[in-house]
Design an enzyme around this catalytic site. Sequence first.
Site, PDB file in Angstrom:
ATOM      1  N   GLY A 171      49.586  39.755  37.405  1.00  0.00           N
ATOM      2  CA  GLY A 171      49.278  39.195  36.045  1.00  0.00           C
ATOM      3  C   GLY A 171      50.560  40.566  35.025  1.00  0.00           C
ATOM      4  O   GLY A 171      51.129  41.262  35.507  1.00  0.00           O
ATOM      5  N   GLY A 172      49.332  39.893  34.197  1.00  0.00           N
ATOM      6  CA  GLY A 172      49.978  41.087  33.057  1.00  0.00           C
ATOM      7  C   GLY A 172      49.984  42.644  32.882  1.00  0.00           C
ATOM      8  O   GLY A 172      50.457  43.400  32.768  1.00  0.00           O
ATOM      9  N   GLY A 406      85.746  55.256  39.956  1.00  0.00           N
ATOM     10  CA  GLY A 406      84.354  55.801  38.989  1.00  0.00           C
ATOM     11  C   GLY A 406      83.661  56.252  39.657  1.00  0.00           C
ATOM     12  O   GLY A 406      82.851  56.897  38.954  1.00  0.00           O
ATOM     13  N   ALA A 407      83.198  55.886  40.559  1.00  0.00           N
ATOM     14  CA  ALA A 407      82.371  56.733  41.806  1.00  0.00           C
ATOM     15  C   ALA A 407      82.048  57.750  41.332  1.00  0.00           C
ATOM     16  O   ALA A 407      80.886  58.864  41.134  1.00  0.00           O
ATOM     17  CB  ALA A 407      82.203  56.300  42.398  1.00  0.00           C
TER      18      ALA A 407
HETATM   19  C1  HXC Z   1      36.313  38.948  35.263  1.00  0.00           C
HETATM   20  C2  HXC Z   1      36.519  39.216  37.922  1.00  0.00           C
HETATM   21  C3  HXC Z   1      37.566  38.909  37.892  1.00  0.00           C
HETATM   22  C4  HXC Z   1      38.290  39.000  36.833  1.00  0.00           C
HETATM   23  C5  HXC Z   1      37.649  39.417  39.744  1.00  0.00           C
HETATM   24  N1  HXC Z   1      36.320  39.363  39.407  1.00  0.00           N
HETATM   25  N2  HXC Z   1      38.578  39.404  39.214  1.00  0.00           N
HETATM   26  N3  HXC Z   1      35.845  38.749  36.854  1.00  0.00           N
HETATM   27  N4  HXC Z   1      37.301  38.351  35.136  1.00  0.00           N
HETATM   28  N5  HXC Z   1      39.592  39.017  36.145  1.00  0.00           N
HETATM   29  C6  HXC Z   1      34.430  39.343  39.942  1.00  0.00           C
HETATM   30  C7  HXC Z   1      34.579  38.316  40.647  1.00  0.00           C
HETATM   31  O1  HXC Z   1      34.004  37.141  40.283  1.00  0.00           O
HETATM   32  C8  HXC Z   1      33.315  38.877  41.638  1.00  0.00           C
HETATM   33  O2  HXC Z   1      32.401  38.897  40.828  1.00  0.00           O
HETATM   34  C9  HXC Z   1      34.160  40.703  41.627  1.00  0.00           C
HETATM   35  O3  HXC Z   1      34.884  40.847  40.384  1.00  0.00           O
HETATM   36  C10 HXC Z   1      34.153  41.177  42.949  1.00  0.00           C
HETATM   37  O4  HXC Z   1      35.809  39.930  43.062  1.00  0.00           O
HETATM   38  P1  HXC Z   1      36.130  39.273  45.155  1.00  0.00           P
HETATM   39  O5  HXC Z   1      36.845  37.844  44.001  1.00  0.00           O
HETATM   40  O6  HXC Z   1      34.836  38.596  45.159  1.00  0.00           O
HETATM   41  O7  HXC Z   1      37.453  40.145  44.973  1.00  0.00           O
HETATM   42  P2  HXC Z   1      38.600  40.058  46.069  1.00  0.00           P
HETATM   43  O8  HXC Z   1      37.868  38.638  47.233  1.00  0.00           O
HETATM   44  O9  HXC Z   1      38.170  41.157  46.784  1.00  0.00           O
HETATM   45  O10 HXC Z   1      39.138  39.805  45.625  1.00  0.00           O
HETATM   46  C11 HXC Z   1      39.792  39.973  44.507  1.00  0.00           C
HETATM   47  C12 HXC Z   1      40.529  39.055  43.450  1.00  0.00           C
HETATM   48  C13 HXC Z   1      39.997  38.005  43.166  1.00  0.00           C
HETATM   49  C14 HXC Z   1      41.515  39.247  44.599  1.00  0.00           C
HETATM   50  C15 HXC Z   1      41.059  39.819  42.165  1.00  0.00           C
HETATM   51  O11 HXC Z   1      38.805  38.407  42.275  1.00  0.00           O
HETATM   52  C16 HXC Z   1      40.544  37.031  41.635  1.00  0.00           C
HETATM   53  O12 HXC Z   1      41.370  36.510  43.002  1.00  0.00           O
HETATM   54  N6  HXC Z   1      40.505  37.276  40.894  1.00  0.00           N
HETATM   55  C17 HXC Z   1      41.088  36.837  39.773  1.00  0.00           C
HETATM   56  C18 HXC Z   1      42.122  37.159  39.589  1.00  0.00           C
HETATM   57  C19 HXC Z   1      42.713  36.500  37.867  1.00  0.00           C
HETATM   58  O13 HXC Z   1      42.930  35.441  37.899  1.00  0.00           O
HETATM   59  N7  HXC Z   1      43.034  37.668  36.856  1.00  0.00           N
HETATM   60  C20 HXC Z   1      43.037  36.885  36.105  1.00  0.00           C
HETATM   61  C21 HXC Z   1      44.877  37.450  35.951  1.00  0.00           C
HETATM   62  S1  HXC Z   1      45.397  37.277  34.670  1.00  0.00           S
HETATM   63  P3  HXC Z   1      31.036  39.178  41.459  1.00  0.00           P
HETATM   64  O14 HXC Z   1      30.331  38.611  40.625  1.00  0.00           O
HETATM   65  O15 HXC Z   1      31.149  37.786  42.920  1.00  0.00           O
HETATM   66  O16 HXC Z   1      31.187  40.409  42.399  1.00  0.00           O
HETATM   67  C22 HXC Z   1      45.780  38.468  34.038  1.00  0.00           C
HETATM   68  C23 HXC Z   1      47.094  39.064  32.793  1.00  0.00           C
HETATM   69  C24 HXC Z   1      46.549  39.716  32.839  1.00  0.00           C
HETATM   70  O17 HXC Z   1      45.529  39.579  34.476  1.00  0.00           O
HETATM   71  C25 HXC Z   1      47.506  39.525  30.787  1.00  0.00           C
HETATM   72  C26 HXC Z   1      47.748  41.202  29.980  1.00  0.00           C
HETATM   73  C27 HXC Z   1      48.741  41.322  29.364  1.00  0.00           C
END
Ligand code: HXC
Length: 522
Positions: A171-172, A406-407
Amino acid sequence: MGERPEVLKLMEMRKKALLGGGKEAIEKQHAKGKLTARERIDLLVDPNSFLEVDMFVRHRATEFGMDKRFAYGDGVVTGLATVGGRRVVVIAQDFTFMGGSLGEMHAAKIVKAMNYALSSGIPVIFLNDSGGARIQEGVDSLKGYGDIFYMNVMASGVIPQIAAIMGPCAGGAVYSPALMDFIVMVKGTSFMFITGPRVVKAAIGEVVNEQQLGGAEVHATKSGMAHFIANNDEEAVGIIKKLLSYLPSNNAEDPPVVQTGDPPNRADPELDAIVPEDPNQAYDMKEIIRRVLDKDTFFEVHELWARNAIVGFGRLNGRVVGVVANQPAYLAGVLDIDSSDKIASFVRFCDAFNIPIVTFVDVPGYLPGTRQEHGGIIRHGAKVLYAYSEATVPKLTVVIRKAYGGAYIAMSSKHLGADFVAAWPTAEIAVMGPEGAAQIIWRKELAVAKTSEERKKMLEKFVQEYRERVANPYVAAGRGYIDTVVKPRETRPTLIKALEYLVSKRETRVWVPPKKHGLMPV
Ligand code: HXC
């Protein structure tokens, strides 16, 4: 006498903080083949040099059960340390607490660390391993990202910024590394994309996994986002250390000079035979680069991307130089969209950080065709001209063989402000290749040939004539566009002499019209 209760409390809190998200999460991290944030820092920094900051920071969120969940440090370890005796700021996201997700306080720690780096002129190293915006913290988390991006931009060109992607980065969140100077990715365990596989499938029906979409290999070969790739965390840390050894701490300093033990006047007779007799035959430009630089100092950047161009760091008589070259062994060394971007961004980095640029030229021109034209080769190619013209560091150029059209101008020619241009006797500096040129100049003569055999013979003669009259270094040298023609074996001693004399070149002594900023084509 036992410790006082207050001290015991501190020790207890420290113990907790060191465990991040807890033992179980650490085991999970290891099972994925990843080190923890603290293990990564231990590998990176000099023993006992780490001064941790904000170990006891906690988030302030209360919603969605957050009032019952916290870890000291809030999922990121930050502080100051030395690497090879030189100061750095380290930021390492701790995936063991809530997936290293970024909330308000996590972000505030990163911004504070970056402030140390910026105000003290110290490179920043950001080890990314995060699930992105902490979903429970909503807009506070977005604000945190915004603050970090702003700091990345403020720090740009002031301190070197190195990112390693050692887990998810989606994402971002990708825009912090994207705003930094170098990205190292770990094969298999890291990925970087704007929208993940699930959204891709839902939005456009494309089925792709994380690695195919944004794994290390993809970014190292196709997108060019990864400057380096490593097989594991240890290797990634090793790359960061090596990279740092070539960089100054900030834009007001010069890069470190080291004794390499390679004699500055070492001539290399093997270079005399390296360019094939047939001007259309390929050879490996990296061989020339390695032989000219101090022994074993060439450190290639973007090795697997846009391989028709070569960029990297090296040393000449112990001084760091940025090397840019065409690679005749790949696509004949043409300039295209990606190689133009690769060269332009590297040249700008070198210029920002006082690293002299040495350019080795063997370029037949720009890659033709609709793909390139429609993809904007005009705009991308212009970046090379812009970057070289704008650069005020010492610019040394060696024309090895082809420098057409040009290069020729783009590849650090005298006309764009190169300080010292040497050519090998094999150099061909011309508007275009002899084959094309002869067919235009002698079009009428060739048209009267009675057979194709006769035409071929005539053309060969004209090509030879063109080569003798134009495609050599002496016409350009006669105008002073080439400062000297050297035997290939003399390249290293000549470049070192030029560098030693010109190294004191400073932007304050090069006239640039006052302006807020230029508008590099992007
Ligand atoms: C809160 C999160 C989290 C998040 C992971 N966790 N991402 N908690 N916010 N963004 C937590 C999980 O719930 C889990 O908690 C622990 O971290 C470990 O994650 P797992 O899923 O068990 O690990 P894994 O299987 O390795 O998967 C990792 C992952 C997956 C691919 C990152 O967790 C995932 O898809 N997370 C969501 C990603 C997401 O949608 N993020 C927001 C993106 S938008 P527990 O309690 O079970 O241990 C974004 C916008 C940014 O980032 C904008 C900036 C401008």
